[in-house]
Design a protein around this motif. Structure first.
Motif, short mmCIF file in Angstrom:
data_model
loop_
_atom_site.label_atom_id
_atom_site.label_comp_id
_atom_site.label_asym_id
_atom_site.label_seq_id
_atom_site.Cartn_x
_atom_site.Cartn_y
_atom_site.Cartn_z
N GLU A 222 0.83 -1.21 0.00
CA GLU A 222 0.00 0.00 0.00
C GLU A 222 0.87 1.26 0.00
O GLU A 222 0.61 2.22 -0.75
N PHE A 223 1.92 1.27 0.81
CA PHE A 223 2.81 2.42 0.92
C PHE A 223 3.50 2.72 -0.42
O PHE A 223 3.55 3.87 -0.86
N ILE A 224 4.03 1.69 -1.07
CA ILE A 224 4.74 1.88 -2.34
C ILE A 224 3.76 2.31 -3.43
O ILE A 224 4.08 3.18 -4.26
N ALA A 225 2.56 1.74 -3.44
CA ALA A 225 1.55 2.14 -4.43
C ALA A 225 1.23 3.62 -4.31
O ALA A 225 1.15 4.34 -5.31
N GLN A 226 1.07 4.09 -3.07
CA GLN A 226 0.76 5.50 -2.86
C GLN A 226 1.95 6.40 -3.19
O GLN A 226 1.79 7.45 -3.82
N LYS A 227 3.13 5.99 -2.75
CA LYS A 227 4.33 6.82 -2.96
C LYS A 227 4.65 6.98 -4.44
O LYS A 227 5.04 8.07 -4.90
N LEU A 228 4.46 5.90 -5.22
CA LEU A 228 4.82 5.93 -6.64
C LEU A 228 3.61 6.14 -7.54
O LEU A 228 3.72 6.05 -8.77
N ASN A 229 2.45 6.39 -6.92
CA ASN A 229 1.21 6.66 -7.68
C ASN A 229 0.88 5.52 -8.65
O ASN A 229 0.70 5.72 -9.86
N ILE A 230 0.81 4.33 -8.09
CA ILE A 230 0.51 3.13 -8.86
C ILE A 230 -0.79 2.51 -8.33
O ILE A 230 -1.01 2.47 -7.11
N VAL A 231 -1.63 2.04 -9.23
CA VAL A 231 -2.82 1.31 -8.79
C VAL A 231 -2.36 0.02 -8.13
O VAL A 231 -1.63 -0.78 -8.74
N GLU A 232 -2.76 -0.18 -6.89
CA GLU A 232 -2.19 -1.26 -6.08
C GLU A 232 -2.31 -2.63 -6.72
O GLU A 232 -1.38 -3.44 -6.66
N VAL A 233 -3.44 -2.91 -7.35
CA VAL A 233 -3.66 -4.25 -7.92
C VAL A 233 -2.63 -4.57 -9.00
O VAL A 233 -2.29 -5.74 -9.23
N LYS A 234 -2.08 -3.56 -9.66
CA LYS A 234 -1.09 -3.80 -10.71
C LYS A 234 0.20 -4.41 -10.16
O LYS A 234 0.94 -5.08 -10.89
N LEU A 235 0.46 -4.17 -8.89
CA LEU A 235 1.69 -4.70 -8.29
C LEU A 235 1.66 -6.22 -8.16
O LEU A 235 2.67 -6.85 -7.88
#
Length: 306
Positions: A222-235
């Motif tokens: 969740e933290f990395i998705a928010q920091k890098l502006n990525i939709v979490e599910v894509k990770l």
């Protein structure tokens, strides 16, 4: 001939360790000052990842001494990362291959205050074996003694002086004065009589705080998705080249703050092989040099510490 199993390494995440690593007999561990600086660079790099504390060090031509507070990390992972990175650097620079270190590193847990004091003196006394520094070990650059005495800056910002010096005086001035007197009072043969380097005891805590590494993998993602502006599910998706950096940092944080193994990370992300996790981990280590990620571990802790 019967091959005896290695003695299991005694370790705990709360311990202070005396680490000693030596090169094989036919090769010096450090051929020049650049090699020594590179080793300290790798210590700092893995310190950023695992957030361990360094209380003292001394780099000699064929061996190294470090006093490390694990601070919740796994000392085996820490030293494997440092030493394997250095071997790759050394072999590439000096156009060689094969082993460099003599067996695995040695680690002894600090058992009490007496051991702690004597060990710091032992490490800082090592340069007296060098003719040019026999009477002035504080001038040897690749020892932390000069930092403790305020004679030079800590170029790699590795050392935490306050904890150790608190055992030698109630003010910085008194502690430094007492410390240098003890350095010149004892040689290492006498210091060895104060401590038993063969005796692995329980860890020494003395009111130190330790980072509890029980963070959740979901929070890291969740933290990395928010920091890098990525939709979490894509990770969680496979073969997305644009997400390599993000996944590498996620793997890195899971290793550092969840103490996860490759198999654990595979289970969380669900679409990675152990080989790929290992590759991403290596990428993540390299990314620690990037200004964008250099403080990523501390940033996450500040966000998610309870």
């Amino acid at each position: 001939m019967i091959n005896m199993p290695r003695k299991a390494r005694q370790k705990t995440e709360n311990a202070i360790f005396h680490i000693m690593a030596r090169s094989i007999s036919e090769v010096d561990l450090f051929k020049d000052d650049e090699d020594k600086n590179s080793y300290l660079y790798f210590v700092k790099k893995y310190q950023k990842l695992y957030l361990f504390k360094v209380y003292a060090y001394c780099l000699m031509d064929n061996h190294v001494h470090i006093m490390i507070d694990a601070n919740g990390s796994d000392i085996s992972k820490v030293m494997h990362g440092i030493n394997s990175s250095y071997v790759r650097y050394f072999n590439k620079k000096h156009k060689r291959h094969g082993h460099l270190f003599q067996d695995r590193f040695k680690s002894k847990m600090v058992s009490d205050e007496r051991y702690l004091r004597a060990l710091s003196l032992y490490i800082h006394n090592n340069p007296t074996d060098i003719q040019d520094y026999k009477d002035n070990p504080e001038k040897y650059y690749f020892s932390s003694l000069g930092v403790y005495l305020g004679l030079r800056k800590d170029a790699f910002e590795l050392i935490k002086c306050r904890f150790l010096m608190s055992f030698f005086g109630d003010t910085q001035k008194k502690a430094r004065k007492n410390y240098i007197k003890l350095i010149f009072k004892y040689n290492n043969k006498k210091i060895e009589e104060e401590i038993d380097f063969e005796n692995e005891e329980t860890e020494y805590r003395s009111g130190r705080t330790t980072l509890i590494r029980n963070f959740r993998a979901e929070d890291i993602i969740e933290f990395i998705a928010q920091k890098l502006n990525i939709v979490e599910v894509k990770l969680y998706m496979k073969n997305r080249r644009e997400l390599v950096e993000a996944k590498a940092i996620i793997v890195l944080l899971m290793r550092s703050l969840c103490n996860y193994k490759c198999t654990d990370i595979c289970s969380v992300l669900g679409n990675l092989s152990q080989v790929r996790v290992s590759e991403l981990s290596s990428i993540g280590i390299r990314l620690m040099d990037n200004k964008k990620y250099k403080d990523i571990v501390k940033e996450f802790i500040e966000c998610y510490s309870i």
